[in-house]
Design a protein around this motif. Sequence first.
Motif, PDB file in Angstrom:
ATOM      1  N   PRO A  92     -14.222 -13.859   1.450  1.00  0.00           N
ATOM      2  CA  PRO A  92     -14.902 -12.721   2.082  1.00  0.00           C
ATOM      3  C   PRO A  92     -14.369 -11.385   1.579  1.00  0.00           C
ATOM      4  N   ASP A  93     -15.099 -10.332   1.938  1.00  0.00           N
ATOM      5  CA  ASP A  93     -14.620  -8.984   1.652  1.00  0.00           C
ATOM      6  C   ASP A  93     -13.365  -8.702   2.479  1.00  0.00           C
ATOM      7  N   LEU A  94     -12.576  -7.768   1.992  1.00  0.00           N
ATOM      8  CA  LEU A  94     -11.378  -7.319   2.702  1.00  0.00           C
ATOM      9  C   LEU A  94     -11.632  -5.911   3.222  1.00  0.00           C
ATOM     10  N   THR A  95     -11.355  -5.696   4.490  1.00  0.00           N
ATOM     11  CA  THR A  95     -11.526  -4.369   5.079  1.00  0.00           C
ATOM     12  C   THR A  95     -10.186  -3.879   5.611  1.00  0.00           C
ATOM     13  N   LEU A  96      -9.820  -2.672   5.199  1.00  0.00           N
ATOM     14  CA  LEU A  96      -8.590  -2.026   5.658  1.00  0.00           C
ATOM     15  C   LEU A  96      -8.957  -0.643   6.180  1.00  0.00           C
ATOM     16  N   SER A  97      -8.171  -0.134   7.115  1.00  0.00           N
ATOM     17  CA  SER A  97      -8.466   1.194   7.653  1.00  0.00           C
ATOM     18  C   SER A  97      -7.178   1.884   8.077  1.00  0.00           C
ATOM     19  N   GLY A  98      -7.284   3.180   8.231  1.00  0.00           N
ATOM     20  CA  GLY A  98      -6.131   3.973   8.635  1.00  0.00           C
ATOM     21  C   GLY A  98      -6.510   5.436   8.706  1.00  0.00           C
ATOM     22  N   HIS A 136      -8.375  12.581   9.084  1.00  0.00           N
ATOM     23  CA  HIS A 136      -9.530  11.784   8.676  1.00  0.00           C
ATOM     24  C   HIS A 136      -9.191  10.301   8.805  1.00  0.00           C
ATOM     25  N   THR A 137     -10.195   9.536   9.140  1.00  0.00           N
ATOM     26  CA  THR A 137     -10.070   8.084   9.151  1.00  0.00           C
ATOM     27  C   THR A 137     -10.636   7.538   7.849  1.00  0.00           C
ATOM     28  N   TRP A 138      -9.867   6.710   7.179  1.00  0.00           N
ATOM     29  CA  TRP A 138     -10.370   6.083   5.960  1.00  0.00           C
ATOM     30  C   TRP A 138     -10.647   4.605   6.208  1.00  0.00           C
ATOM     31  N   LYS A 139     -11.632   4.090   5.485  1.00  0.00           N
ATOM     32  CA  LYS A 139     -11.974   2.675   5.580  1.00  0.00           C
ATOM     33  C   LYS A 139     -12.226   2.158   4.163  1.00  0.00           C
ATOM     34  N   ALA A 146       0.833  -1.199   0.000  1.00  0.00           N
ATOM     35  CA  ALA A 146       0.000   0.000   0.000  1.00  0.00           C
ATOM     36  C   ALA A 146       0.863   1.242   0.000  1.00  0.00           C
ATOM     37  N   GLN A 147       0.330   2.289  -0.623  1.00  0.00           N
ATOM     38  CA  GLN A 147       0.995   3.594  -0.656  1.00  0.00           C
ATOM     39  C   GLN A 147      -0.027   4.628  -0.207  1.00  0.00           C
ATOM     40  N   VAL A 148      -0.134   4.774   1.097  1.00  0.00           N
ATOM     41  CA  VAL A 148      -1.068   5.707   1.719  1.00  0.00           C
ATOM     42  C   VAL A 148      -0.246   6.838   2.329  1.00  0.00           C
ATOM     43  N   TYR A 149      -0.653   8.058   2.129  1.00  0.00           N
ATOM     44  CA  TYR A 149       0.144   9.193   2.577  1.00  0.00           C
ATOM     45  C   TYR A 149      -0.786  10.329   2.958  1.00  0.00           C
TER      46      TYR A 149
END
Length: 755
Positions: A744-750, A730-733, A662-665
């Motif tokens: 199943p579905d995949l859930t990620l958060s940060g 902000h919180t992302w989901k 992942a590339q979250v910034y």
Amino acid sequence: MPPVRTVRVCALVQGERNMSRSRRLVYTAVGGVLALSCTVPTAPAQAAAAAGEPAGTVRLVTEKRVTVDYPWAGASGFQYRPGTGSVTTVDYPDTVPPAHAGPDDLASGTDVMTTRDGQKVVQRHRSTGVTATVTLPADQAYRAAVGWSVLTLDSSGALHVLRATDGTVTADIPVTGFPAGARPVVYRTGGSVTRLAIVYALDGRTSVGLVDLADGTFRTYVTGDEATPELAFNDRWLVADWKAIRVDSEPGTQPTALTRTGERLEAVVGDRLLLGNPDFVLGGTEAALTARSLATGARDTVLTSSFGGIGPTPDGGALATAGPSSLDWNIHRIRLDGNGGLTTTEVARVPAAATAVQGLAVGAGELLLHGATPGASLRYSGFPLDATGRPTGPQTPRSPALAAPTCLGGDAACPQLEALGDGRVSHLHTDANGEESVVNTGLDTTTLLTAPTDGDSGGRIAGGTGRYVLYNGGSGRQRVVDFPRGATNGTTVLTRDRTAAAVWGQTLWTPGSAQGTATGRNLKTGTTTTVTTGAPCTPTDLQAVNTWLYWTCGTTAGVLDRATNRRITVPADHGPARLADGFLLRENRTTHELLLTDFHTGTATTRTLVKLPATDQNTGGSNGRWAVDRFGGHIAYLNGSYGEVSIVPAGVPTSPLAQMEAQVYSPSVIGTSFPWSPVWQLNKPSTWTLTLANASGTVVRTLTGASTGAAVRPAWDGRTDSGGPTSGTHTWKLTAHPRDGQGPDLTLSGTMTLG
């Protein structure tokens, strides 16, 4: 539009793994240039193909629009021939056959088809079936025919109009008014069945006139200096040498000079002169078919992106080709609209021609291929597949024009490709100085990223996923090249001595320091993990997909399931293998069987997926004629037809959705032109929902979409769902749903903070 033929796309595949980067695929054309129709699912849409049964067939086609000609055009339909292809007959959907048709009804000749056999000309009215035969006298030679009339030239140089009476008896009407001593140069039909044009030379001048086929009278209308002047005419107007005159004008009337342009005189429809096929078109623009009113001089555009294949029809209309590319290249019928204007109707789609393929890859539900598509030089083209492997959309360009790769001697396919699972593909390119670079492209038709190898050459792409590409240099050095989000070029993030290695997500797998082990190095943090493979040697090849780690020593091979620590023995009896999600794919080069070894249950079972054509497509040490999707399980192979590929499902369950990298910034600036653009690289395609909540937990924005390959690439402009601004942390989901419906579905958060 009549159901002539539906053209859909087609594609090809990549061979196995870290083999020669230049196994050139050589195909033998069957019967010359092929008209394409891409076979797609033959089973109902809701039914998946059985394992081993093709889910669809595709073929790469040229992007260059082919020029067509019209062997025949009439009031009920027409025939066209694309390039050197075969003739296709098209019926107009709104044909109304005339109440009477025969040689004594010249107007009904708009639907006559003519064939010649020596001195006999057979005429058949296509709508009614009425036929007539014109027999040419022994001293007369055929020169032209239109409708029910045949123009001949006798041994003395005199012209005649021949027409059948009672269907069999030939009436001979001498042409009168043709200047004495004149030498006919060109005979031309146009938008009329009652007149025929003749270009003739006399006293060093060239003139153009029309024969009235009803009574054989000839009248000269235009005299000029061009040896072979352009001309177009119908029952109202003659335009020749850029001079226009009414056909019914009084004798002695002089034609009106028209302003010359770089366009061709294509046809006259009503009072409108059609102009097309310009000699010069400005860069970035397309040729167009325009109309000039011969009565007022007004001009307008009839069809954009139109060239070649433009011509009059004997009923006073015209046919013209137009379209943005060969993938949507159509024939249009042009007629009067009842108010003096023109109307256009699409009456046929011209199939695009097949073109050769030089490199193949399949990844995350997409076929990607590298080929010379005339009109766009070399480029990648993409073909979307559904969860069952069926083609779901047209061929689309997936890169800018590419320079030709440099191939190594003795290799049979070039370039070697690696689908990275995020919509991109990589290959190697060698410049004029012999220095090699890793090329990365595929997200659009403009972006091309490269990473030099510091003068290395003779290398191979040994693997890669998402942002990372593994390069084995001919120097014996190994590189991991990084192409992160937003990069303008690639960067080498790790250099080491060359060994067996694999990249999956952000982990580089290499042989461990102890026999029977492998070490995974996190390319972001540098931390390492060692696992026990049980290999009785130092592996000559490593491959990684999801939790599967494949090793081989050449004569023995196995797979480690890192999720359960199971060690599975797999066959090593036939050539190099390609690891996919829960199975291996190999080719028996003696029997040409494509062998699938399913080990997802912990026990290896091998079956023959398909028997490939006996004629090899190359001479290399591996195949280059099949590929497997490591991010979903589709398999594609050359089926023996020119440039054609069949796609089959593996029949092996896929792993659950998982994040590979992942590339979250947190952006310093955000807006419509510079949105927050994180990337989540998953292991297979998905549909997704991304929610963003402010510090109080209120969801302020919801985004949805489908992954690019297996990568989730949203873009948020910093606005709420109502369009208002927001700021702070902000919180992302992210919730991703597997497109294949497995797992199943995949859930990620940060969290992220707006600058």
